[in-house]
Design a protein around this motif. Structure first.
Motif, PDB file in Angstrom:
ATOM      1  N   GLU A   1       0.823  -1.201   0.000  1.00 50.80           N
ATOM      2  CA  GLU A   1       0.000   0.000   0.000  1.00 50.80           C
ATOM      3  C   GLU A   1       0.856   1.249   0.000  1.00 50.80           C
ATOM      4  OE1 GLU A   1      -2.476  -0.530   3.423  1.00 50.80           O
ATOM      5  OE2 GLU A   1      -0.795  -0.653   4.809  1.00 50.80           O
ATOM      6  N   ILE A   2       0.369   2.271  -0.684  1.00 45.05           N
ATOM      7  CA  ILE A   2       1.003   3.585  -0.672  1.00 45.05           C
ATOM      8  C   ILE A   2       0.310   4.416   0.391  1.00 45.05           C
ATOM      9  CG2 ILE A   2       1.400   5.711  -1.954  1.00 45.05           C
ATOM     10  CD1 ILE A   2       1.520   4.006  -4.499  1.00 45.05           C
ATOM     11  N   LEU A   3       1.101   4.980   1.306  1.00 43.79           N
ATOM     12  CA  LEU A   3       0.563   5.773   2.402  1.00 43.79           C
ATOM     13  C   LEU A   3       0.988   7.238   2.345  1.00 43.79           C
ATOM     14  CD1 LEU A   3       1.199   3.198   5.281  1.00 43.79           C
ATOM     15  CD2 LEU A   3      -0.916   3.552   3.989  1.00 43.79           C
ATOM     16  N   ALA A   4       1.940   7.561   1.486  1.00 40.26           N
ATOM     17  CA  ALA A   4       2.439   8.930   1.391  1.00 40.26           C
ATOM     18  C   ALA A   4       2.875   9.214  -0.030  1.00 40.26           C
ATOM     19  CB  ALA A   4       3.606   9.145   2.363  1.00 40.26           C
ATOM     20  N   ILE A   5       2.813  10.478  -0.409  1.00 36.16           N
ATOM     21  CA  ILE A   5       3.185  10.884  -1.761  1.00 36.16           C
ATOM     22  C   ILE A   5       3.758  12.288  -1.727  1.00 36.16           C
ATOM     23  CG2 ILE A   5       0.852  11.724  -2.247  1.00 36.16           C
ATOM     24  CD1 ILE A   5       1.222  10.801  -5.136  1.00 36.16           C
ATOM     25  N   ALA A   6       4.720  12.552  -2.603  1.00 38.47           N
ATOM     26  CA  ALA A   6       5.300  13.881  -2.754  1.00 38.47           C
ATOM     27  C   ALA A   6       5.676  14.071  -4.220  1.00 38.47           C
ATOM     28  CB  ALA A   6       6.529  14.059  -1.860  1.00 38.47           C
ATOM     29  N   VAL A   7       5.631  15.297  -4.682  1.00 40.33           N
ATOM     30  CA  VAL A   7       5.917  15.599  -6.082  1.00 40.33           C
ATOM     31  C   VAL A   7       6.840  16.811  -6.156  1.00 40.33           C
ATOM     32  CG1 VAL A   7       4.925  16.029  -8.364  1.00 40.33           C
ATOM     33  CG2 VAL A   7       3.583  14.806  -6.645  1.00 40.33           C
ATOM     34  N   ASP A   8       7.829  16.747  -7.062  1.00 41.61           N
ATOM     35  CA  ASP A   8       8.635  17.919  -7.366  1.00 41.61           C
ATOM     36  C   ASP A   8       8.849  17.971  -8.871  1.00 41.61           C
ATOM     37  OD1 ASP A   8      10.623  16.076  -7.979  1.00 41.61           O
ATOM     38  OD2 ASP A   8      12.025  16.740  -6.430  1.00 41.61           O
ATOM     39  N   GLU A   9       9.734  18.838  -9.320  1.00 41.73           N
ATOM     40  CA  GLU A   9       9.928  19.004 -10.760  1.00 41.73           C
ATOM     41  C   GLU A   9      10.611  17.805 -11.397  1.00 41.73           C
ATOM     42  OE1 GLU A   9       8.459  21.483 -12.255  1.00 41.73           O
ATOM     43  OE2 GLU A   9       7.785  22.040 -10.249  1.00 41.73           O
ATOM     44  N   ALA A  10      11.159  16.893 -10.581  1.00 40.71           N
ATOM     45  CA  ALA A  10      11.858  15.724 -11.108  1.00 40.71           C
ATOM     46  C   ALA A  10      10.982  14.486 -11.205  1.00 40.71           C
ATOM     47  CB  ALA A  10      13.086  15.420 -10.260  1.00 40.71           C
ATOM     48  N   GLY A  11       9.811  14.495 -10.532  1.00 33.25           N
ATOM     49  CA  GLY A  11       8.960  13.319 -10.598  1.00 33.25           C
ATOM     50  C   GLY A  11       8.044  13.164  -9.405  1.00 33.25           C
ATOM     51  N   ILE A  12       7.442  11.972  -9.318  1.00 34.77           N
ATOM     52  CA  ILE A  12       6.485  11.644  -8.260  1.00 34.77           C
ATOM     53  C   ILE A  12       7.116  10.583  -7.364  1.00 34.77           C
ATOM     54  CG2 ILE A  12       4.148  10.847  -7.757  1.00 34.77           C
ATOM     55  CD1 ILE A  12       4.715  11.479 -11.309  1.00 34.77           C
TER      56      ILE A  12
END
Length: 201
Positions: free
Chosen positions: A132-143
């Motif tokens: 399961e995925i419980l956290a996510i973050a995004v920047d200019e380089a990807g997800i």
């Protein structure tokens, strides 16, 4: 000076079949937008809401779009992120999302929408155990997504029975860039993450 740049609130309510249902809301005052996703649902994975821009918090708001999706089994949305490249929602599914295959008990999933609510792509992955995925973050380089897995996401072994942590990076086209797994032999999971110029935390 001293004006809050953003505010986050968490609310929970109701019951959804066998499982309780809660919803996470993040309001960005700078952009005057709200994004919501349920934390746990039964039979429905994610309801992503974008609320129209409003000049003030107390002003009238209109729902721009709603997207609901899921499998025939249990589906859970745990994390959501917004970026100039799109809106991302992630969680776990016990079944197979449309166009995807189920690998085991619960698979992790990541879905990308554009700002108009059109699905861009979905990635479902897992092991024979629970993932399961419980956290996510995004920047200019990807997800970047993180959570827990009971197996080896790199396909080197079957489920071990005890969850350990993982972090995975995707590019904006949905291609996996890298995956890292780590743990102590006991149960570990990633509940929060952040990305910056110094790296992924």
């Amino acid at each position: 000076m001293g004006r809050s740049a953003w505010r986050a609130t968490w609310t929970s309510c109701c019951s959804a079949g066998k499982h309780g249902s809660s919803r996470r809301k993040v309001r960005s005052e700078g952009h005057a937008e709200e994004y919501e996703a349920p934390v746990m649902m039964r039979s429905v994975a994610a309801v992503a809401l974008i609320i129209a821009a409003a000049p003030a918090i107390g002003a009238a708001q209109d729902v721009l779009w709603t997207r609901q999706f899921g499998s025939a089994a249990q589906d859970r949305a745990f994390a959501i992120a917004v970026h100039a490249s799109g809106l991302y929602v992630a969680g776990a599914t016990q079944g197979a999302l449309p166009g995807q295959r189920n690998a085991g008990a619960f698979d992790a999933f990541l879905r990308k929408y554009d700002r108009n609510g059109a699905e861009v792509w979905t990635r479902q992955f897992g092991t024979p155990g629970i993932d399961e995925i419980l956290a996510i973050a995004v920047d200019e380089a990807g997800i970047y997504v993180a959570g827990d897995t009971q197996g080896d996401l790199r396909g080197r072994s079957s489920a071990t029975g005890e969850a350990h942590a993982f972090v995975r990076k995707y590019d904006f086209n949905g291609a996996e860039v890298w995956t890292r797994e780590f743990g102590s032999g006991r149960r570990e999971e990633v509940l929060a993450m952040a990305v910056g110029s110094a790296g992924v935390f």
